[in-house]
Design an enzyme around this catalytic site. Structure first.
Site, PDB file in Angstrom:
ATOM      1  N   TRP A 178     -19.377  20.238  15.103  1.00 19.82           N
ATOM      2  CA  TRP A 178     -19.291  18.768  15.111  1.00 19.82           C
ATOM      3  C   TRP A 178     -20.509  18.145  15.748  1.00 19.82           C
ATOM      4  O   TRP A 178     -21.044  17.141  15.252  1.00 19.82           O
ATOM      5  CB  TRP A 178     -17.990  18.304  15.768  1.00 19.82           C
ATOM      6  CG  TRP A 178     -16.818  18.622  14.902  1.00 19.82           C
ATOM      7  CD1 TRP A 178     -15.812  19.498  15.178  1.00 19.82           C
ATOM      8  CD2 TRP A 178     -16.547  18.125  13.573  1.00 19.82           C
ATOM      9  NE1 TRP A 178     -14.938  19.559  14.120  1.00 19.82           N
ATOM     10  CE2 TRP A 178     -15.353  18.739  13.127  1.00 19.82           C
ATOM     11  CE3 TRP A 178     -17.194  17.212  12.731  1.00 19.82           C
ATOM     12  CZ2 TRP A 178     -14.794  18.469  11.871  1.00 19.82           C
ATOM     13  CZ3 TRP A 178     -16.636  16.952  11.469  1.00 19.82           C
ATOM     14  CH2 TRP A 178     -15.461  17.568  11.054  1.00 19.82           C
ATOM     15  N   ASP A 212     -18.094  12.105  21.420  1.00 22.29           N
ATOM     16  CA  ASP A 212     -17.119  12.320  20.354  1.00 22.29           C
ATOM     17  C   ASP A 212     -15.919  13.016  20.980  1.00 22.29           C
ATOM     18  O   ASP A 212     -15.983  14.195  21.327  1.00 22.29           O
ATOM     19  CB  ASP A 212     -17.758  13.190  19.255  1.00 22.29           C
ATOM     20  CG  ASP A 212     -16.780  13.532  18.139  1.00 22.29           C
ATOM     21  OD1 ASP A 212     -15.618  13.097  18.199  1.00 22.29           O
ATOM     22  OD2 ASP A 212     -17.200  14.249  17.199  1.00 22.29           O
ATOM     23  N   LYS A 223      -6.062  13.679  15.183  1.00 22.49           N
ATOM     24  CA  LYS A 223      -5.763  14.861  15.991  1.00 22.49           C
ATOM     25  C   LYS A 223      -4.860  14.521  17.174  1.00 22.49           C
ATOM     26  O   LYS A 223      -3.829  15.147  17.343  1.00 22.49           O
ATOM     27  CB  LYS A 223      -7.059  15.516  16.464  1.00 22.49           C
ATOM     28  CG  LYS A 223      -7.710  16.279  15.317  1.00 22.49           C
ATOM     29  CD  LYS A 223      -9.190  16.312  15.332  1.00 22.49           C
ATOM     30  CE  LYS A 223      -9.692  16.891  14.007  1.00 22.49           C
ATOM     31  NZ  LYS A 223     -11.056  16.485  13.714  1.00 22.49           N
TER      32      LYS A 223
HETATM   33  C1  LIG Z   1     -12.177  16.257  13.154  1.00 24.76           C
HETATM   34  C2  LIG Z   1     -13.393  15.933  13.921  1.00 24.76           C
HETATM   35  C3  LIG Z   1     -14.367  15.053  13.427  1.00 24.76           C
HETATM   36  C4  LIG Z   1     -14.298  14.461  12.055  1.00 24.76           C
HETATM   37  O1  LIG Z   1     -13.451  13.384  11.998  1.00 24.76           O
HETATM   38  P1  LIG Z   1     -13.245  12.536  10.655  1.00 24.76           P
HETATM   39  O2  LIG Z   1     -12.328  11.481  11.153  1.00 24.76           O
HETATM   40  O3  LIG Z   1     -12.649  13.461   9.646  1.00 24.76           O
HETATM   41  O4  LIG Z   1     -14.563  12.024  10.230  1.00 24.76           O
HETATM   42  C5  LIG Z   1     -15.443  14.769  14.224  1.00 24.76           C
HETATM   43  N1  LIG Z   1     -15.588  15.314  15.447  1.00 24.76           N
HETATM   44  C6  LIG Z   1     -14.677  16.173  15.946  1.00 24.76           C
HETATM   45  C7  LIG Z   1     -14.874  16.741  17.310  1.00 24.76           C
HETATM   46  C8  LIG Z   1     -13.559  16.508  15.201  1.00 24.76           C
HETATM   47  O5  LIG Z   1     -12.648  17.358  15.702  1.00 24.76           O
END
Ligand SMILES: *Cc1c(COP(=O)(O)O)cnc(C)c1O
Length: 362
Positions: A103, A173, A197
């Site tokens: 990521w 993030d 998540k």
């Molecule tokens: C799942 C995830 C993403 C991607 O998220 P989207 O909403 O599908 O764009 C980005 N960063 C992390 C750490 C993730 O677990």
């Protein structure tokens, strides 16, 4: 009601059963309006009260910090990867990234499309199985910001503490561990997360940022890609994903009922310890992927002696009602995603299954 699956999906992931039931109870007639929340105007008082309540709850769970705004955007965390450098990376500045896995790399690649970048630290040599020491993070000469990924969902690593970047905005993030433990938001210029998540259904991206950072955006940017558009319109510039935001508000209520971030953290530690103790006590039958000091409480990644045996494990687990234990297609192996809403009972059932599997195949 039929039995709920032992859901270890990485995302979209398990939601609290209590939340699903509450949503079901008011699905058709939302609080006496004679319609579902999905059927009403986002400009009306009923929807707006839910929208504002979700923002307030978010800030309350973070200790009501001074000067922070909560935005509800679309396009997933992946769109934030681009919006961050578009909005914050000025001429003569560098976008700084800590490379910890899949990521972080995706976020970095988007910044490279926009302007100058700098890798402030990386654990690539370690196959991204650890988080760098904070003292190994080294910023460029004129950093626009430092971007980190608090939890690497695919590798299964997680920061245990965050760097102090002084006046350089720290951007994080938090897609896969937001609201899973207490942290000091004041250390961050901005945090963001796709909702699917730890927060609710997919389709909403939550951004929490210092007002000063997002109050002005470069004038040449398209309207929807400017943070200041969403700040000045309270995330109602265009039609928001209203049902998703309503669900987030219900999940936030549930987190409050679990004792807030402190309560969530205790619960999450308990769940993760169950699984890691099982792995560590298996005499090498199961092998944890991440370095012990960097292990994630959200995504437990592990391997068996061969891919053959891993396939067998997945097949046998599915027959016993376990879902989502296959590792990400890019790395293989096995992964149990145990976000806030994954129940302790599921983790206990998985440990029992792992014991049994080891006894029969070990
Ligand atoms: C799942 C995830 C993403 C991607 O998220 P989207 O909403 O599908 O764009 C980005 N960063 C992390 C750490 C993730 O677990």
């Amino acid at each position: 009601m039929s039995k709920r699956a032992y859901n270890f999906n990485a995302g979209p992931a398990a939601l609290p059963l209590e939340v699903l039931k509450r949503a079901q109870a008011e699905f058709v007639d939302f609080r006496g309006t004679g319609m579902s929340i999905m059927e009403m105007s986002h400009r009306g008082a009923v929807y707006e009260s839910v929208h504002n309540e979700a923002q307030e709850r978010f800030l309350a769970l973070l200790g009501n910090p001074e000067g922070y705004k909560v935005l509800f955007l679309q396009g997933g965390a992946s769109t934030q990867f681009a919006m961050i450098p578009m909005n914050f990376l000025g001429q003569g500045q560098q976008a700084n990234y800590v490379m910890t896995g899949s990521w972080a790399t995706k976020a970095y690649k988007e910044a490279k499309l926009i302007g100058e970048t700098h890798i402030a630290a990386s654990t690539e040599e370690d196959n991204y199985m650890s988080i760098p020491k904070l003292s190994d993070i080294s910023l460029s000469d004129n950093p626009a910001y430092l971007h980190i990924t608090s939890n690497e969902t695919i590798g299964g690593t997680q920061y245990k503490e965050f760097p102090d970047t002084a006046s350089v905005p720290l951007i994080c993030d938090m897609s896969s561990d937001i609201l899973s433990r207490p942290f000091d938001i004041n250390q961050f210029g901005m945090i963001y997360a796709g909702a699917q998540k730890n927060l609710g259904p997919s389709g909403v991206t939550v951004v929490i940022a210092k007002e000063g950072l997002i109050a002005d955006s470069p004038k040449h940017l398209p309207t929807m890609l400017r943070y200041n558009t969403h700040v000045s319109n309270n995330s109602l510039y265009n039609t928001p994903p209203s049902f998703g935001i309503y669900m987030i508000n219900e999940v936030l209520k549930w987190i409050e009922e679990q004792g807030g971030l402190e309560g969530m953290h205790n619960y999450n530690r308990k769940k993760a310890s169950l699984l890691y103790n099982m792995i560590d006590g298996s005499e090498g039958f199961y092998r944890g992927c991440a370095d012990e000091a960097s292990r994630s409480d959200m995504n437990v990644t592990f391997r068996l002696a061969s891919e053959e045996l891993e396939k067998e494990f997945i097949k046998a687990s599915e027959q016993e009602g376990f879902v989502g234990l296959k590792g990400h297609r890019s790395v293989g192996g096995l992964r149990a995603s145990i976000y806030n809403a994954a129940p302790l009972e599921s983790c206990q059932a998985l440990v029992d299954f792992m014991k049994h599997f080891k006894q029969t195949r070990g």
